[in-house]
Design a protein around this motif. Structure first.
Motif, mmCIF file in Angstrom:
data_model
loop_
_atom_site.group_PDB
_atom_site.id
_atom_site.type_symbol
_atom_site.label_atom_id
_atom_site.label_comp_id
_atom_site.label_asym_id
_atom_site.label_seq_id
_atom_site.Cartn_x
_atom_site.Cartn_y
_atom_site.Cartn_z
ATOM 1 N N SER A 100 -4.257 34.816 18.892
ATOM 2 C CA SER A 100 -4.221 33.097 20.081
ATOM 3 C C SER A 100 -2.648 33.445 20.272
ATOM 4 O O SER A 100 -1.950 33.092 22.040
ATOM 5 C CB SER A 100 -4.733 32.063 20.466
ATOM 6 N N ASP A 101 -1.811 32.825 20.006
ATOM 7 C CA ASP A 101 -0.442 32.204 20.266
ATOM 8 C C ASP A 101 0.306 33.575 20.424
ATOM 9 O O ASP A 101 1.268 33.649 20.843
ATOM 10 C CB ASP A 101 0.438 31.577 17.964
ATOM 11 N N ALA A 102 0.384 34.854 19.802
ATOM 12 C CA ALA A 102 0.935 36.168 20.111
ATOM 13 C C ALA A 102 0.055 36.596 21.528
ATOM 14 O O ALA A 102 1.756 36.757 22.358
ATOM 15 C CB ALA A 102 0.174 37.815 19.255
ATOM 16 N N GLU A 103 -0.394 36.080 22.111
ATOM 17 C CA GLU A 103 -0.832 35.928 23.437
ATOM 18 C C GLU A 103 -0.170 34.738 24.086
ATOM 19 O O GLU A 103 -0.304 35.706 25.171
ATOM 20 C CB GLU A 103 -2.207 35.797 23.447
ATOM 21 N N TYR A 104 -0.127 34.039 23.454
ATOM 22 C CA TYR A 104 0.304 33.090 24.979
ATOM 23 C C TYR A 104 1.681 33.230 24.663
ATOM 24 O O TYR A 104 2.535 33.101 25.374
ATOM 25 C CB TYR A 104 0.137 31.905 24.144
ATOM 26 N N GLN A 138 -1.482 21.783 19.074
ATOM 27 C CA GLN A 138 -2.125 24.112 18.865
ATOM 28 C C GLN A 138 -1.693 23.720 17.183
ATOM 29 O O GLN A 138 -2.853 24.348 16.684
ATOM 30 C CB GLN A 138 -1.285 24.532 19.424
ATOM 31 N N SER A 139 -0.804 23.182 16.750
ATOM 32 C CA SER A 139 -1.426 22.980 15.421
ATOM 33 C C SER A 139 -2.188 22.049 14.939
ATOM 34 O O SER A 139 -2.507 23.187 13.496
ATOM 35 C CB SER A 139 0.451 22.595 14.591
ATOM 36 N N ARG A 140 -2.720 21.523 15.371
ATOM 37 C CA ARG A 140 -3.608 20.420 14.305
ATOM 38 C C ARG A 140 -5.019 21.072 14.801
ATOM 39 O O ARG A 140 -5.942 21.192 13.823
ATOM 40 C CB ARG A 140 -3.678 18.937 15.343
ATOM 41 N N LYS A 197 3.129 25.524 25.971
ATOM 42 C CA LYS A 197 1.807 25.833 25.842
ATOM 43 C C LYS A 197 2.954 27.591 24.861
ATOM 44 O O LYS A 197 2.276 28.005 23.781
ATOM 45 C CB LYS A 197 0.775 26.398 26.162
ATOM 46 N N ALA A 198 3.847 27.974 25.650
ATOM 47 C CA ALA A 198 3.687 29.534 25.372
ATOM 48 C C ALA A 198 4.798 29.147 24.494
ATOM 49 O O ALA A 198 5.229 29.954 23.537
ATOM 50 C CB ALA A 198 4.197 30.352 26.883
ATOM 51 N N ARG A 199 5.613 28.177 24.927
ATOM 52 C CA ARG A 199 6.919 27.139 23.642
ATOM 53 C C ARG A 199 6.448 27.337 22.034
ATOM 54 O O ARG A 199 6.681 28.285 21.158
ATOM 55 C CB ARG A 199 7.461 26.683 24.525
ATOM 56 N N GLY A 200 5.207 27.028 23.005
ATOM 57 C CA GLY A 200 4.800 25.846 21.785
ATOM 58 C C GLY A 200 4.177 27.378 19.906
ATOM 59 O O GLY A 200 4.685 27.267 18.828
ATOM 60 N N SER A 201 3.946 28.209 21.013
ATOM 61 C CA SER A 201 3.318 29.515 20.317
ATOM 62 C C SER A 201 4.371 30.499 20.313
ATOM 63 O O SER A 201 4.093 30.401 18.985
ATOM 64 C CB SER A 201 2.244 30.085 21.243
ATOM 65 N N ALA A 249 7.756 32.106 15.093
ATOM 66 C CA ALA A 249 8.956 31.949 14.419
ATOM 67 C C ALA A 249 9.078 31.329 13.205
ATOM 68 O O ALA A 249 9.506 32.200 12.358
ATOM 69 C CB ALA A 249 10.192 31.831 15.445
ATOM 70 N N GLN A 250 7.931 30.538 13.309
ATOM 71 C CA GLN A 250 7.421 30.089 11.485
ATOM 72 C C GLN A 250 6.820 30.123 10.307
ATOM 73 O O GLN A 250 7.709 31.058 9.299
ATOM 74 C CB GLN A 250 6.309 28.664 12.092
#
Length: 562
Positions: free
Chosen positions: A122-126, A188-190, A301-305, A310-311
């Motif tokens: 999901s995060d790679a897509e966002y 997104q983390s939770r 949302k995209a920045r959070g992903s 990056a983490q």
């Protein structure tokens, strides 16, 4: 090397710069053509209809047709370029995260397997959305500027309304973005943690039911889900408030322009054609302003992903590059070794021996299994661990994986054939596979199915029983024929008869030529070991044969034979 979300975004744009540049230019051209349509309609009314000029009417109609052709082609070509780039970048980011998570060096992170899965999907897509967000924002800005210029040409005051109000509009968007971004990252983390926990609970459902822990598991998931819900509601509240205010402002701007234009038409300051053009431009202006009002939430949302990616990419390796030495022999030695509950233990496991470890406290067995796996970061343990006379920290990383195989207590199978699961990426040798299955007392997995070794397994081997999965995982470990094999509770899901067969198989397959360490509380496995090491309170309490320990140690006998 530390990586930030900003760097991920910049890198995403840079490596797709050609597609983004061309796509953005085409989308901006589309917006310019959209802006020109009301102007052409105004000219058509003033010169073609009111002026009764057939030539002006014909030219205006042809111009309208040309504008529609250009804006349609530009939009389709631009979106095609951007969508292809977006899909390719999403794939690239997925491969980068998955490759980092599955790298031989490992990943030192607090993220669970479920969270890593979410980030790699999901995060790679966002995060790849910036390839679409940047062109859309540029197109919206182009539309606003083109509209302002057109209105300035028609009437100075109408253009000034746009030039004054839009910066205020953008300032409100900028002020809201940091808050929305922070809340989106937390959400997104939770949500990822709740999803990961749900996956873990479902995977371990049989064990949870077996120990009667359904209520406790439900409470834990309910707490995680409630936390995710709170974060989601907080994000939605901020986003909705921001979008409501900005949508109202954009409508107010458009209404103000239209009302002023109507008044100017009544007082003769603009023509009928100008009024129609202004009304069309005012209506058109709502679209880019609405798009800009929705941007902060999407960017957040995209920045959070991107931050979560990056983490992963900046997390250090759990097993950094070691020395290039190769172990000589299969002896294992622990000197003054500590990890978790283990307290400076010394242990000597000769090459070719079958050593069983009995831990009075389960935590000690788990800690020893982690140490013997060879996968622990150097700063997670104390003392010295050596393999074949060479310290683990000095052995080539690939050599460790070749010489030392540690099969954990909780193992996973994968979708594919039975043979592929046993070989696990190595060359499939049917004869070796059959021997490994026989030693693991798993021959019936082949004999009871018409497809034999070509039998298809579902993901995680869900079409097998718990005992069958455990025995198949054991066969996979035996198939490697590694010089040193560490097994952690390999028979907890099988009956006594099968356990005896597995004990005999281990002796047949591993004795003399290979070193085997079995961490277990099974009397059957303890009985076939050359030596039994007893752990208590994080230390080596006793060493001897199973028979001698039964005779000499009442505590051992009571713990093993209960």
């Amino acid at each position: 090397m530390s990586t930030t979300g900003r760097q991920i975004i910049r890198r995403t744009l840079v490596r797709n710069r050609l597609s983004v540049t061309a796509g953005t230019a085409l989308i901006c051209l589309h917006q310019v053509c959209e802006t020109a349509i009301p102007l052409v309609l105004g000219i058509l009314i003033d010169r073609g209809v009111a002026g009764k000029s057939a030539v002006a009417l014909l030219v205006s109609v042809v111009a309208l047709g040309g504008l529609f052709v250009v804006l349609t082609v530009a939009f389709q070509a631009g979106m095609r370029l951007l969508n292809v780039a977006l899909q390719q970048e999403g794939h690239t980011l997925r491969m980068e995260v998955a490759g980092r998570a599955l790298a031989p060096a490992g990943l030192k992170t607090d993220l669970s397997g479920g969270e890593l899965l979410t980030i790699s999907s999901s995060d790679a897509e966002y995060a790849s959305w910036f390839l679409d967000l940047f062109p859309r924002m540029a197109a919206a800005a182009t539309a606003v500027i083109a509209t302002a210029v057109a209105l300035l040409v028609i009437n100075l005051s109408l253009g000034l309304i746009v030039l004054i109000s839009v910066p205020v509009f953008l300032a409100l968007l900028r002020a809201a973005t940091p808050l929305i971004t922070r809340r989106a990252v937390a959400q997104q983390s939770r949500v990822a943690k709740a999803t990961s926990m749900a996956g873990d609970l479902i995977a371990g459902l049989r064990s949870i039911k077996g120990i009667g822990a359904e209520a406790a598991a439900s409470r834990r998931y309910a707490q995680a889900s409630a936390s995710a819900l709170d974060a989601t509601l907080s994000t939605v509240t901020s986003t909705s408030l921001q979008r409501g205010v900005t949508t109202a402002i954009s409508a107010l701007i458009a209404a103000t322009i239209a009302i002023c234009a109507g008044w100017y038409a009544l007082t003769g300051r603009v023509t009928t054609g100008d009024l129609i053009a202004v009304a069309g431009l005012a209506q058109f202006l709502i679209e880019p302003l609405t798009l800009l009002s929705a941007t902060p939430a999407t960017v957040a949302k995209a920045r959070g992903s991107a931050e979560r990616i990056a983490q992963v990419l900046s997390a250090p390796a759990s097993m950094p590059d070691r020395g290039g030495l190769i172990p000589d022999g299969g002896d294992v030695r622990l000197h003054d070794t500590g990890h978790r509950s283990l307290r400076s233990i010394d242990l000597d496991i000769p090459a070719g021996s079958l050593v069983a470890v009995f831990a009075h406290d389960r935590a000690d067995g788990d800690a020893l299994a982690a140490v013997l796996s060879g996968q622990l970061p150097a700063d997670d343990q104390t003392g010295r661990v050596s393999l074949g006379g060479v310290r683990l920290t000095e052995i080539d990383r690939d050599a460790i994986r070749t010489h030392l195989i540690a099969e954990p207590h909780v193992t996973d199978l994968f979708a594919g054939t039975l043979a592929a699961n046993v070989a696990a990426g190595a060359d499939c040798d049917p004869e070796r596979i059959s021997r490994a299955l026989a030693a693991a007392a798993a021959e019936e997995l082949v004999a009871d199915h018409a497809h034999g070794l070509d039998q298809q397994l579902h993901d995680r081997g869900r079409n097998l029983s718990g005992g069958q999965r455990q025995r198949l995982a054991l066969a996979r470990a035996l198939y490697t024929r590694a010089p040193v094999l560490v097994l952690h509770d390999p028979t907890t899901a099988v009956d006594a008869v099968t356990e005896q067969a597995i004990a005999s198989g281990l002796v047949t397959e591993r004795h003399v030529d290979h070193t085997t360490v079995v961490i277990t509380s099974s009397p059957t496995l303890l009985a076939v070991a050359d030596t039994v090491v007893v752990l208590r309170h994080g230390r080596v309490e006793q060493v001897g044969t199973h028979a001698d320990l039964l005779t000499d140690s009442r505590d051992y006998a009571e713990a093993v034979l209960r």
